[in-house]
Design an enzyme around this catalytic site. Sequence first.
Site, PDB file in Angstrom:
ATOM      1  N   GLU A 152       0.909  -1.200  -0.003  1.00  0.00           N
ATOM      2  CA  GLU A 152       0.027   0.183   0.024  1.00  0.00           C
ATOM      3  C   GLU A 152       0.718   1.210   0.334  1.00  0.00           C
ATOM      4  OE1 GLU A 152      -3.768  -1.150   2.879  1.00  0.00           O
ATOM      5  OE2 GLU A 152      -1.749  -1.222   3.845  1.00  0.00           O
ATOM      6  N   MET A 171      -6.881  -2.675  11.448  1.00  0.00           N
ATOM      7  CA  MET A 171      -6.052  -3.167  12.734  1.00  0.00           C
ATOM      8  C   MET A 171      -5.119  -2.157  13.353  1.00  0.00           C
ATOM      9  SD  MET A 171      -5.335  -6.998  11.183  1.00  0.00           S
ATOM     10  CE  MET A 171      -4.398  -7.445  12.598  1.00  0.00           C
ATOM     11  N   ASP A 201     -12.397  -6.084   1.225  1.00  0.00           N
ATOM     12  CA  ASP A 201     -12.982  -7.309   1.293  1.00  0.00           C
ATOM     13  C   ASP A 201     -14.393  -6.955   2.399  1.00  0.00           C
ATOM     14  OD1 ASP A 201     -12.310  -7.997   4.202  1.00  0.00           O
ATOM     15  OD2 ASP A 201     -10.534  -7.131   3.520  1.00  0.00           O
TER      16      ASP A 201
END
Length: 252
Positions: A14, A195, A219
């Site tokens: 990323e 997270m 997702d």
Amino acid sequence: MNSPLGILVPMQEEVELLVSMVEQPEMMQWSSRSFYKGFLNGKRVVVAQSGIGKVASSFTASLLIQHFRVGAILVTGVAGGISDHIHVGDLAIATQAVQHDMDCFPLFPKYMIPHSGITFYEPDTKLTETLNKAASSFLQYEFQQVVSEDMLSALGIHKPTIHSGLLVSGDQFIGTENQLNEIQKGLPDSLFVEMEGAAVAQVCHDAGVPWCSIRTISDKANAKAHLDFNLFLNQAGKIYTSAVARKFVEML
Ligand code: ADE
């Protein structure tokens, strides 16, 4: 903003395209972390890979604040979509952040950070407004140029939209119905899960640094989350992350 903006992204996939866009880059190492100091669209930034999870990202955020005196932090990357109406390829902006795995009950109410009285961390209102504008502008003017038709059909993305709501963070990849139900039962307003965000929010709160967060949905935090996550991350994650972050910086 006079001080630089800190940009935290959890994973290598990323962060790398964003780092490649930093002008006049200066790489600096503090402990095991690399920081890329320079300019994006003429504005001072420090970009870093936060690492995955609450501890890794809190450590990186602390180093960013301590050594670079950033004026604000943007936390970005990908996330799992929780609410029914959010889809892969959509953008999610935090209006609040909570740690879904914090539980000191019965000493403190479930989800509350002990001795702080805080359960939900609030992002900076002005930065969050700017994130909304940046996300709209990205979807309206840039999206079709940077994300190909092939990629859209491979990932099952139709018409991406922007959502605002509750970000939940914890040290778990959410990929089973049980985990998902547990979060929805305790925090029924949850919009998206990752997270790091709510941990960085706690660090920022304690250090007095404004923060904001936007993530792309990779997702649906369900049984096939790990497959969707990997596909999205490798194909589209970095494109979305870098384009939205650049737009945001341009609008500051
Ligand atoms: N980041 C992206 N997808 C996630 C998921 N399903 N759980 C936790 N973090 C994520």
